[in-house]
Design an enzyme around this catalytic site. Structure first.
Site, PDB file in Angstrom:
ATOM      1  N   ALA A 119       0.918  -1.308  -0.147  1.00  0.00           N
ATOM      2  CA  ALA A 119      -0.133  -0.233  -0.223  1.00  0.00           C
ATOM      3  C   ALA A 119       0.723   1.251  -0.042  1.00  0.00           C
ATOM      4  CB  ALA A 119      -0.938   0.008   1.176  1.00  0.00           C
ATOM      5  N   HIS A 164      -4.575 -17.749  10.763  1.00  0.00           N
ATOM      6  CA  HIS A 164      -4.391 -18.419   9.338  1.00  0.00           C
ATOM      7  C   HIS A 164      -4.163 -19.853   9.550  1.00  0.00           C
ATOM      8  CE1 HIS A 164      -2.947 -19.612   5.403  1.00  0.00           C
ATOM      9  NE2 HIS A 164      -3.061 -18.611   4.802  1.00  0.00           N
ATOM     10  N   ARG A 207     -10.654 -19.288   5.633  1.00  0.00           N
ATOM     11  CA  ARG A 207      -9.594 -19.429   6.638  1.00  0.00           C
ATOM     12  C   ARG A 207      -9.988 -19.512   8.100  1.00  0.00           C
ATOM     13  NH1 ARG A 207      -5.241 -14.957   4.351  1.00  0.00           N
ATOM     14  NH2 ARG A 207      -4.634 -16.157   2.440  1.00  0.00           N
TER      15      ARG A 207
END
Lengths: 640, 256
Positions: free
Chosen positions: A48, A270, A334
């Site tokens: 970003a 995760h 997930r």
């Protein structure tokens, strides 16, 4: 403290398909010759930050780009493995912007803002085009066309990838675009610099105070706008898949100056990480979720089965994802996969030394498509696993367990990615906007690059076109803020206790993982808040920072970050306590269906909770932004 | 396991440093080399001593921050980054020498921390395709064969750690530079700037004070990404061609 904010998301009117274009058509512009007289600060050089800095500099603004690493190329986006989604429908499956939008909203368990997610889906195709133009070597089919694959939680193949190193290649694309701008003189990189505060004048962000990490000097940098691209806060858990130095400090400093922190309890655990092996461990390593495309997840049906996995016959293997979720099987999102693994381990079926592990088995894939094909797709991941565990995944199944990975929560931003401080923008993982309560695979890189390349360059322009006079770094606000930063550093050094900051960080992480991790209860969270208060007291009475402030001092850097994590942890628990429902990565044990799935409460909680800093020792104040679902029907997520 | 560490200590850039002997006791064989140093530091701080400064970040072999020379080898005995070097790779009771990456172009900032900004400046000199953000052509209109993609990707995976430089007896940065040139010059997108890119990157490499390649091959053996020395061949070929083309072009200009 009473409420001073009304949360206005500034979503443009009109049908969802046209919102972004109508915003672009109406926003104010800055003439090309005027841009060089405006400075924009970008904090962070991940996907970003680097893409935002490169794009703003290419527009002609003077860009100051900050990173605490020794080089902009090392930001943790580099470690993203699997891929990036784009609604290009190359696989001719009937994929579309609407489908990517629906999948993302649904994957986020209906807790994201529709308008933002639509824009994300709309821009997804441009990102892949941009990256290819920069020379990002995406995998190709035999005819030379871009290759795609399917990724967790969806039924189409819209994920573009560069082997198992997509994040590295996309980041190097953005990094090289930024270096191009450095060469052209529009951007300057301040590496080994850490932002320690944002400077506001009349409620507007006008610059930052940064510490030169080599000399220890505090520096003032004035600007017309500040963009925070400082990443997520998952290191609050101590052990996570994040890099060692990933931290919440830049975002938290902004929070204490008036930027609201939204949905801090939404964190992603995760499912496919290498299990923890000992107390000394400094981080957990992620194995790409793409492995679930070909690997089958199972545990022995009998607890503490001591046979080697290859000797356990088919009938005695419990393929729990395939059995519980026949439609999606091993490809469920997930949060669902992680919780299912936790449940079987809680039942005593886990494998490995600690009993906190499940098998991810490639035996059938190797039998069907051959070892060479499996190697072609996942070679580097298999090698990495082999290197770390000293076990060969071609011969024996991998062992995996969920680990803290990603923060869906973050600084509250409106449609323009502007925080509640005028002129302060937040992009990428640092903001909260697009993933709701759970992020789908291959969506993070898409969001970071959409924010950085295609959204914030325009919204920053709109801000600069409207803002008032020039403020330079001799303004009294810079003087005052620098003094406050200086005092805080002195306070950290002067505790002069006996405990290294990493020891206290580890204690905090244990509490958070246990009480505010994969599943949460009101009782546990209340306990956690009490423990966090004790840890905070221990920190400020007994932390030891070796060395001085005017030199390269890694203990001082860490101590400052741990102090902020401790404050964040409390707000995470308060947020988790307040949200009396289960949604995505936030699972409250009190709120589940009879078969153990997350149970939302849309009547009370179809909203964003944004927390306002309550002052030193004060209680944070919660504000609500209601979420409206007009383009996708609120429904119970089912992957069965 | 127990180890005796001889660690390079240096307070600031330009200071004359020294080796310090530090004992590392009761270390788990499964700990990584950096986790061993974490434990050493934790104990040093508790004793009231100064922790050893070293760079590290991702701890999964991809960010390229770690930059230790272990017993004379950049990153250590295995061809992987230091964060993926495990104590099981060492003998119990072993004495291990730990230094920063050695090269004049990488000045030491403190202890084991070096400044590798020279590598960023090589990229600034041409390690990119000059395109800015905006509408781009449809990627499938420009097919790239999987063979070309593989050549580009095998070079593009460089993590910029600088181990190649630290391993080279000449202190050359040609594996690093060659990897970027191979990546960009083999793709169709990179053709327009092909010659300019290699000329200015080589020029910058020289300006930073890096040496030249004489085919020792140590770089490739030290590279945690196993980048082939072939990229140096490509770099030399591309450079020769670029210089020749530039000469031809300038002759043409004179003739006109």
């Amino acid at each position: 403290m009473s409420s001073t904010f009304t949360l206005d998301a500034k979503i443009p009117a009109g049908p969802i398909e046209g919102k972004w274009n109508s915003w672009l058509d109406a926003h104010r512009l800055v003439g090309p010759r005027n841009r060089a007289s405006h400075t924009v600060i970008v904090v962070g050089t991940g996907l970003a930050g680097a893409s935002a800095a490169a794009s703003l500099a290419a527009q002609g603004y003077r860009v100051k780009s900050f990173c605490f690493q020794d080089s902009a190329r090392r930001a943790h986006s580099i470690a993203a493995q699997g891929g990036i989604n784009a609604a290009k429908d190359y696989a001719n499956e009937g994929d579309s912007i609407r489908r990517l939008f629906v999948d993302t909203i649904r994957g986020g368990d209906f807790r994201a803002r529709e308008a933002n997610v639509w824009r994300l889906a709309e821009l997804s195709a441009n990102i892949v085009d941009q990256a290819v133009a920069q020379g990002v070597p995406f995998n190709r089919e035999y005819g030379g066309q871009l290759a795609t694959r399917s990724f967790g939680g969806v039924l189409v193949q819209r994920t573009f990838y560069s082997r198992g190193q997509t994040g590295q290649q996309l980041l190097l694309g953005a990094y090289s675009a930024l270096q191009h701008q450095v060469a052209s003189g529009n951007a300057k990189i301040y590496n080994r610099h850490e932002m320690l505060d944002v400077v506001t004048v009349d409620g507007e962000a006008r610059g930052i105070i940064a510490r030169n990490l080599v000399t220890g000097e505090l520096e003032r940098h004035a600007a017309d706008a500040v963009v925070l691209a400082s990443g997520g806060y998952t290191n609050v858990y101590y052990l996570s898949t994040n890099a060692m130095n990933s931290n919440v400090t830049a975002a938290w400093r902004a929070h204490k100056r008036g930027a609201l922190m939204a949905n801090p309890c939404y964190t992603q655990i995760h499912p496919t990480c290498i299990p923890q092996s000992g107390e000394y461990q400094s981080k957990l390593t992620l194995m790409s979720e793409s492995l679930r495309n070909d690997g089958r997840v199972w545990v022995p049906r009998r607890g503490r089965d001591s046979r080697p996995p290859a000797q356990i016959p088919e009938a005695e293997r419990y393929y729990f994802l395939e059995e519980r979720y026949p439609a999606f099987g091993n490809l469920v999102p997930r949060d669902v996969a992680s919780r299912a693994a936790k449940i079987v381990c809680d039942e005593g079926l886990g494998v490995g030394g600690t009993g906190r592990g499940v098998y991810l088995d490639f035996r059938d894939a190797i039998d069907t498509v051959g070892r060479a094909t499996v190697q072609g797709k996942y070679g580097n991941l298999f090698d990495m696993y082999h290197r770390i565990t000293a076990e060969d995944p071609y011969e024996t199944p991998m062992m995996i367990y969920p680990a803290p990975h990603y923060a869906m929560g973050g600084l509250w931003v409106d449609y323009e990615l502007q925080t509640t401080i005028d002129g302060l923008f937040a992009v990428g993982e640092a903001n909260f906007s697009d993933h709701g309560a759970n992020r789908l695979g291959a969506s993070a890189m898409m969001q970071c690059l959409a924010d950085g390349y295609f959204i914030v360059p325009h919204t920053v322009t709109n801000h600069i076109a409207r803002r008032g006079g020039i403020v330079d770094d001799r303004h009294e606000a810079f003087e005052r803020t620098e003094q406050e930063v200086q005092d805080r550093i002195a306070r950290l050094i002067n505790v002069n206790g006996t405990t290294a900051p990493q020891v206290i960080h580890r204690e905090l992480g244990n509490v958070m993982l246990d009480k505010c991790g994969m599943s949460r209860t009101a009782e546990g969270l209340t306990e956690a808040i009490e423990r966090i208060h004790q840890i905070r007291d221990e920190f400020w009475n007994d932390v030891r920072v070796d060395g001085r402030a005017d030199e390269l001092n890694q203990s001082l850097e860490l101590a400052g970050r741990v102090a902020d994590f401790i404050e964040l942890a409390e707000v995470m628990c308060l947020d988790a306590l307040k949200r009396e429902e289960s949604a995505g990565g936030h699972f409250r044990e009190e709120h589940q269906t009879p078969d153990g799935e997350a149970l939302r409460d849309d009547d009370r909680f179809a909203s964003v909770t944004a927390w306002e800093y309550g002052g030193e020792g004060g209680m944070p104040v919660a504000h609500e932004e209601p979420l409206e679902f007009e383009n996708v029907k609120l429904a119970t997520r089912s992957y069965k | 396991m127990n180890f005796t560490l001889q660690i390079w200590r240096q307070d600031r850039p330009g200071d004359s440093g020294r080796y310090e002997t530090i004992e590392a006791h009761e270390i788990d064989a499964e700990a990584s080399f950096l986790e061993m140093l974490d434990q050493v530091n934790e104990r040093l701080i508790a004793q009231g001593s100064r922790a050893v400064a070293f760079d590290s970040d991702c701890r999964e072999g991809i960010c390229g921050a770690c930059s230790l020379t272990i017993d004379g080898l950049p990153h250590g005995p295995q061809q992987v980054t230091t964060c993926q070097t495990y104590m099981r790779d060492f003998r119990d009771g072993q004495t291990i020498r730990v230094e920063p990456f050695r090269n004049n172009a990488f000045p030491v900032m403190r202890d084991l921390v070096t400044d590798r900004g020279a590598l960023d400046r090589i990229i600034q000199s041409g390690g990119y395709i000059s395109t800015s953000t905006g509408p781009q052509p449809e990627p499938n209109a420009m097919p790239v064969s999987p063979e070309v993609q593989t050549t580009a990707m095998d070079a593009a995976i460089c993590i910029g750690c600088g181990a190649c430089v630290a391993a080279c007896p000449n202190g050359a940065a040609m594996l690093f530079t060659g990897a970027k040139v191979t990546h960009l010059n083999s793709l169709p997108q990179g053709q327009a700037e092909r010659g300019d890119r290699v000329r200015s990157m080589v020029h910058q490499m020289d300006a930073e004070g890096f040496g030249g390649c004489t085919n020792f091959g140590e770089c490739s053996l030290a590279c945690p990404q196993e980048i082939s020395i072939d990229v140096i061949g490509t770099l030399n070929r591309e450079y020769r061609k670029a210089v020749r083309d530039e000469k031809k072009a300038s002759k043409k200009m004179v003739a006109q």
